[in-house]
Design a protein around this motif. Structure first.
Motif, mmCIF file in Angstrom:
data_model
loop_
_atom_site.group_PDB
_atom_site.id
_atom_site.type_symbol
_atom_site.label_atom_id
_atom_site.label_comp_id
_atom_site.label_asym_id
_atom_site.label_seq_id
_atom_site.Cartn_x
_atom_site.Cartn_y
_atom_site.Cartn_z
ATOM 1 N N SER A 30 7.136 4.349 1.110
ATOM 2 C CA SER A 30 6.771 3.126 -0.084
ATOM 3 C C SER A 30 7.930 2.422 -0.147
ATOM 4 O O SER A 30 9.311 3.093 -0.224
ATOM 5 C CB SER A 30 6.546 3.941 -1.569
ATOM 6 N N HIS A 32 8.614 1.759 -3.243
ATOM 7 C CA HIS A 32 9.035 1.783 -4.671
ATOM 8 C C HIS A 32 8.924 0.516 -5.563
ATOM 9 O O HIS A 32 9.357 0.417 -6.724
ATOM 10 C CB HIS A 32 10.401 2.380 -4.837
ATOM 11 N N GLU A 36 4.073 -0.822 -3.309
ATOM 12 C CA GLU A 36 3.678 0.359 -4.092
ATOM 13 C C GLU A 36 2.769 0.027 -5.233
ATOM 14 O O GLU A 36 1.674 0.493 -5.431
ATOM 15 C CB GLU A 36 4.879 1.368 -4.620
ATOM 16 N N ALA A 37 3.419 -1.040 -5.897
ATOM 17 C CA ALA A 37 2.347 -1.398 -7.287
ATOM 18 C C ALA A 37 1.168 -1.823 -6.933
ATOM 19 O O ALA A 37 0.036 -1.724 -7.651
ATOM 20 C CB ALA A 37 3.150 -2.378 -7.830
ATOM 21 N N CYS A 39 -0.606 -1.087 -4.122
ATOM 22 C CA CYS A 39 -1.371 -0.021 -3.805
ATOM 23 C C CYS A 39 -2.298 0.521 -5.085
ATOM 24 O O CYS A 39 -3.564 0.904 -4.959
ATOM 25 C CB CYS A 39 -1.004 0.974 -2.723
ATOM 26 N N LEU A 40 -1.247 0.806 -5.811
ATOM 27 C CA LEU A 40 -1.917 1.516 -7.100
ATOM 28 C C LEU A 40 -2.891 0.672 -7.914
ATOM 29 O O LEU A 40 -3.709 1.236 -8.399
ATOM 30 C CB LEU A 40 -0.659 2.052 -7.915
ATOM 31 N N LEU A 102 -3.508 8.413 -10.050
ATOM 32 C CA LEU A 102 -2.566 7.303 -9.398
ATOM 33 C C LEU A 102 -1.360 8.013 -9.550
ATOM 34 O O LEU A 102 -0.272 7.584 -8.423
ATOM 35 C CB LEU A 102 -2.684 6.262 -10.626
ATOM 36 N N GLU A 103 -0.836 8.658 -10.252
ATOM 37 C CA GLU A 103 0.495 9.261 -10.152
ATOM 38 C C GLU A 103 0.425 10.226 -8.929
ATOM 39 O O GLU A 103 1.717 10.382 -8.220
ATOM 40 C CB GLU A 103 0.981 10.099 -11.389
ATOM 41 N N ARG A 106 1.054 7.924 -6.054
ATOM 42 C CA ARG A 106 2.513 7.435 -6.160
ATOM 43 C C ARG A 106 3.349 8.216 -5.411
ATOM 44 O O ARG A 106 4.091 8.029 -4.432
ATOM 45 C CB ARG A 106 2.829 7.311 -7.380
ATOM 46 N N LEU A 109 2.599 8.163 -1.636
ATOM 47 C CA LEU A 109 3.181 6.895 -0.977
ATOM 48 C C LEU A 109 4.888 7.103 -0.801
ATOM 49 O O LEU A 109 5.363 6.405 0.070
ATOM 50 C CB LEU A 109 2.916 5.695 -2.026
ATOM 51 N N ARG A 110 5.402 7.745 -1.849
ATOM 52 C CA ARG A 110 6.870 8.192 -1.829
ATOM 53 C C ARG A 110 7.368 9.144 -0.764
ATOM 54 O O ARG A 110 8.241 9.392 -0.713
ATOM 55 C CB ARG A 110 7.462 8.277 -3.343
#
Length: 297
Positions: A30, A32, A36-37, A39-40, A102-103, A106, A109-110
């Protein structure tokens, strides 16, 4: 089958080649930031669109296969403070509200070291890490459809099955004899094949084209005792091979020199037409034994 399927990708569609594969820059993890935003936001929008307010964590992993990118797993696998019971709360079937889901996305993704599939059964599923997640959907014996993308110089045929490149080794292309994979398939051809295995460690999926075809060898066993005429296809020390079917991919049988009806001065060459008797058909070993001497008996 889910009523709606959405795809979120980090690739620029303009960077895809004629086969749909990404030919541009491919970030390992990701950013970051905007990617990333996006995708979320997309996951949240899809959840709202389907009316889903909670998801179940499925097949949770910590480390191992959950690791997708280049960075090492972080402390707590990115799950710190997400579950009241700590990591014990990260178990198969754990229900999480969309905000917590969602977290989790995240963290995945990271590349924090945790992975799971998030789903509302029959309605909504979230996968992070395309190849591994895709492999989890496959099963041995499953029949898949794909497109031949290339034929390697060493004979392996590569097939695109939904964006993942699977492979067909030489023996799995056909029950019948052939000289080169291009005799059986061609680049760009759509084929149907059976999944032989799913190697999660090396991310390999061997396929079999012949497994979805009728095996002609049981029929070969019924030819025992027949006298046939065919061309010599290969001459080796102490044996020759004869094609016993009138077709280019016809089966071939072996004639040992002791079963040749030749004078010492005679020389058999490739292309010679001979009459032989089928004296053995070993179906398990895929071998046919012939005799020229017994053909007249």
């Amino acid at each position: 089958m889910l009523p709606h399927v959405y795809q979120v990708t980090k690739y620029n569609p303009a960077d895809r080649d004629q086969h749909g594969h990404c030919a541009g820059a491919e970030p390992a993890t990701s950013d970051h930031g905007p990617i990333e935003a996006a995708c979320l936001e997309a996951v949240a929008a899809f959840a709202e669109d389907t009316g889903v307010d909670q998801l179940a964590a499925r097949e949770p992993q910590l480390g191992g296969f959950a690791h997708f990118g280049l960075g090492p797993p972080v402390d707590g696998y990115g799950l710190a403070d997400l579950f009241p019971a700590g990591l014990d709360g990260f178990h198969d079937g754990a229900l999480v509200p969309i905000a917590l889901g969602l977290e989790l996305v995240r963290a995945m993704l990271r590349d924090s070291g945790a992975w799971c599939r998030l789903e509302a059964e029959g309605e909504f599923t979230v996968h992070v890490g395309w190849d591994w997640a895709f492999l989890k959907t496959l099963r041995r014996g499953q029949v898949v459809t794909g497109t031949v993308t290339s034929i390697a110089g060493f004979g392996v045929t590569f097939v695109d099955i939904g964006g993942f490149t699977a492979m067909i080794n030489l023996p799995e292309l056909s029950w019948r004899p052939f000289d080169h994979p291009s005799d059986i398939v061609s680049v760009g051809q759509e084929i149907t094949a059976e999944v032989l295995d799913i190697d999660m460690v090396w991310e390999r999926v061997p396929l079999s084209l012949r497994a979805v075809q009728e095996d002609p060898w049981p029929q070969v066993a019924q030819w025992l005792g027949q006298v046939v005429t065919g061309p010599v296809t290969k001459v080796l020390p102490f044996r020759v091979f004869v094609r016993i079917e009138d077709r280019e991919d016809g089966f071939q049988g072996l004639v040992h020199t002791g079963e040749l009806d030749q004078a010492p001065e005679d020389v058999i060459e490739v292309g010679d037409v001979v009459t032989v008797k089928i004296i053995d058909a070993d179906v398990p070993r895929r071998r046919i034994a012939l005799s020229q001497r017994q053909a007249d008996q």
